[in-house]
Scaffold this motif. Sequence first.
Motif, PDB file in Angstrom:
ATOM      1  N   TYR A  93      34.699  27.312  37.566  1.00 22.95           N
ATOM      2  CA  TYR A  93      34.888  28.472  36.688  1.00 22.95           C
ATOM      3  C   TYR A  93      34.991  29.744  37.524  1.00 22.95           C
ATOM      4  O   TYR A  93      35.828  30.615  37.261  1.00 22.95           O
ATOM      5  N   SER A  94      34.153  29.852  38.542  1.00 23.25           N
ATOM      6  CA  SER A  94      34.183  31.017  39.417  1.00 23.25           C
ATOM      7  C   SER A  94      35.531  31.115  40.135  1.00 23.25           C
ATOM      8  O   SER A  94      36.101  32.203  40.261  1.00 23.25           O
ATOM      9  N   LEU A  95      36.059  29.970  40.585  1.00 23.99           N
ATOM     10  CA  LEU A  95      37.369  29.981  41.242  1.00 23.99           C
ATOM     11  C   LEU A  95      38.458  30.432  40.275  1.00 23.99           C
ATOM     12  O   LEU A  95      39.337  31.209  40.651  1.00 23.99           O
ATOM     13  N   CYS A  96      38.405  29.973  39.043  1.00 22.78           N
ATOM     14  CA  CYS A  96      39.385  30.423  38.039  1.00 22.78           C
ATOM     15  C   CYS A  96      39.310  31.936  37.852  1.00 22.78           C
ATOM     16  O   CYS A  96      40.333  32.617  37.795  1.00 22.78           O
ATOM     17  N   GLU A  97      38.091  32.431  37.752  1.00 20.65           N
ATOM     18  CA  GLU A  97      37.898  33.871  37.558  1.00 20.65           C
ATOM     19  C   GLU A  97      38.446  34.653  38.743  1.00 20.65           C
ATOM     20  O   GLU A  97      39.165  35.648  38.571  1.00 20.65           O
ATOM     21  N   MET A 102      42.595  38.073  41.253  1.00 20.63           N
ATOM     22  CA  MET A 102      43.471  38.346  42.390  1.00 20.63           C
ATOM     23  C   MET A 102      44.935  38.358  41.962  1.00 20.63           C
ATOM     24  O   MET A 102      45.720  39.168  42.449  1.00 20.63           O
ATOM     25  N   ALA A 103      45.302  37.470  41.048  1.00 19.13           N
ATOM     26  CA  ALA A 103      46.682  37.424  40.560  1.00 19.13           C
ATOM     27  C   ALA A 103      47.030  38.699  39.803  1.00 19.13           C
ATOM     28  O   ALA A 103      48.122  39.254  39.971  1.00 19.13           O
ATOM     29  N   VAL A 104      46.101  39.173  38.983  1.00 15.98           N
ATOM     30  CA  VAL A 104      46.344  40.397  38.197  1.00 15.98           C
ATOM     31  C   VAL A 104      46.443  41.609  39.109  1.00 15.98           C
ATOM     32  O   VAL A 104      47.323  42.455  38.943  1.00 15.98           O
ATOM     33  N   SER A 105      45.553  41.685  40.089  1.00 16.80           N
ATOM     34  CA  SER A 105      45.547  42.846  40.976  1.00 16.80           C
ATOM     35  C   SER A 105      46.653  42.789  42.020  1.00 16.80           C
ATOM     36  O   SER A 105      47.014  43.807  42.598  1.00 16.80           O
ATOM     37  N   ALA A 146      32.175  38.806  42.754  1.00 16.07           N
ATOM     38  CA  ALA A 146      31.893  40.227  42.552  1.00 16.07           C
ATOM     39  C   ALA A 146      32.814  41.087  43.413  1.00 16.07           C
ATOM     40  O   ALA A 146      33.285  42.130  42.968  1.00 16.07           O
ATOM     41  N   LYS A 147      33.100  40.620  44.619  1.00 13.72           N
ATOM     42  CA  LYS A 147      34.003  41.371  45.497  1.00 13.72           C
ATOM     43  C   LYS A 147      35.429  41.365  44.925  1.00 13.72           C
ATOM     44  O   LYS A 147      36.140  42.364  45.038  1.00 13.72           O
ATOM     45  N   ALA A 148      35.815  40.276  44.297  1.00 11.00           N
ATOM     46  CA  ALA A 148      37.162  40.184  43.710  1.00 11.00           C
ATOM     47  C   ALA A 148      37.293  41.144  42.524  1.00 11.00           C
ATOM     48  O   ALA A 148      38.404  41.574  42.198  1.00 11.00           O
ATOM     49  N   ARG A 149      36.184  41.464  41.885  1.00 17.10           N
ATOM     50  CA  ARG A 149      36.230  42.377  40.727  1.00 17.10           C
ATOM     51  C   ARG A 149      36.467  43.821  41.152  1.00 17.10           C
ATOM     52  O   ARG A 149      36.881  44.633  40.355  1.00 17.10           O
ATOM     53  N   THR A 150      36.138  44.164  42.398  1.00 21.70           N
ATOM     54  CA  THR A 150      36.262  45.552  42.846  1.00 21.70           C
ATOM     55  C   THR A 150      37.606  45.827  43.434  1.00 21.70           C
ATOM     56  O   THR A 150      38.402  45.038  43.714  1.00 21.70           O
TER      57      THR A 150
END
Length: 150
Positions: A93-97, A102-105, A146-150
Motif C-alpha cells: 500500500y505504501s508503494l502504491c501511495e 511521484m507520478a502526479v508530481s 512522508a518524503k514523497a508527500r513533500t
Amino acid sequence: MTEARTLKIKTSLARQMAQPGGRTVAEVERRANERLDRHRDDVMITVAGTITELELVASAAAPGSEPQVYKLASSLLDMAGFFDTGPLYDAGYSLCEVADRMAVSGAWNWPSVQVHVRAMRMILTGGCQADATSDALLMGLRSVAAKART
C-alpha cells in the motif's frame, strides 16, 4: 367510501426462510474461510512472482516504466488482501501511495521504489509476520512515503 385492506402474502421464499434449520452466519463464514485458505499457497506464489517483476522494473529503472510500478503494486494488493499478509499488505500500500504521488508530481525517485520492493521481499521471506523486523521496515517505508508527500 370503502376501506383499504392490506393483505399479507407469504411467498415460497418467506416460507422457506421461516423454517428452522440452515446454517448460521458463523458457520458460513468459517466454511468460506476454509475454502479461501485452500488457495493461499498458490496466491503467495503469485505474490512472490509479482515482487520479482517489481524487482526487475525497479532495478532497470527504465524511463517510461514508471506506470508499471503502480500497476504491479496494486495487483499485489489485490491478491494479498484476501489473506492475512499484515506487513506485506502495508508495504504494498505504501508503494502504491509513493508511486501515485511521484507520478502526479512528475518527480520520480527510483531509490524510493527500490527500498519498498526490497522491504516487501524481506517481509515475504519472513513469512509476512508482524515482528520487530517488519515493524522497523514499515517505519522506514513511512519515512520514505512522508518524503514523497513533500
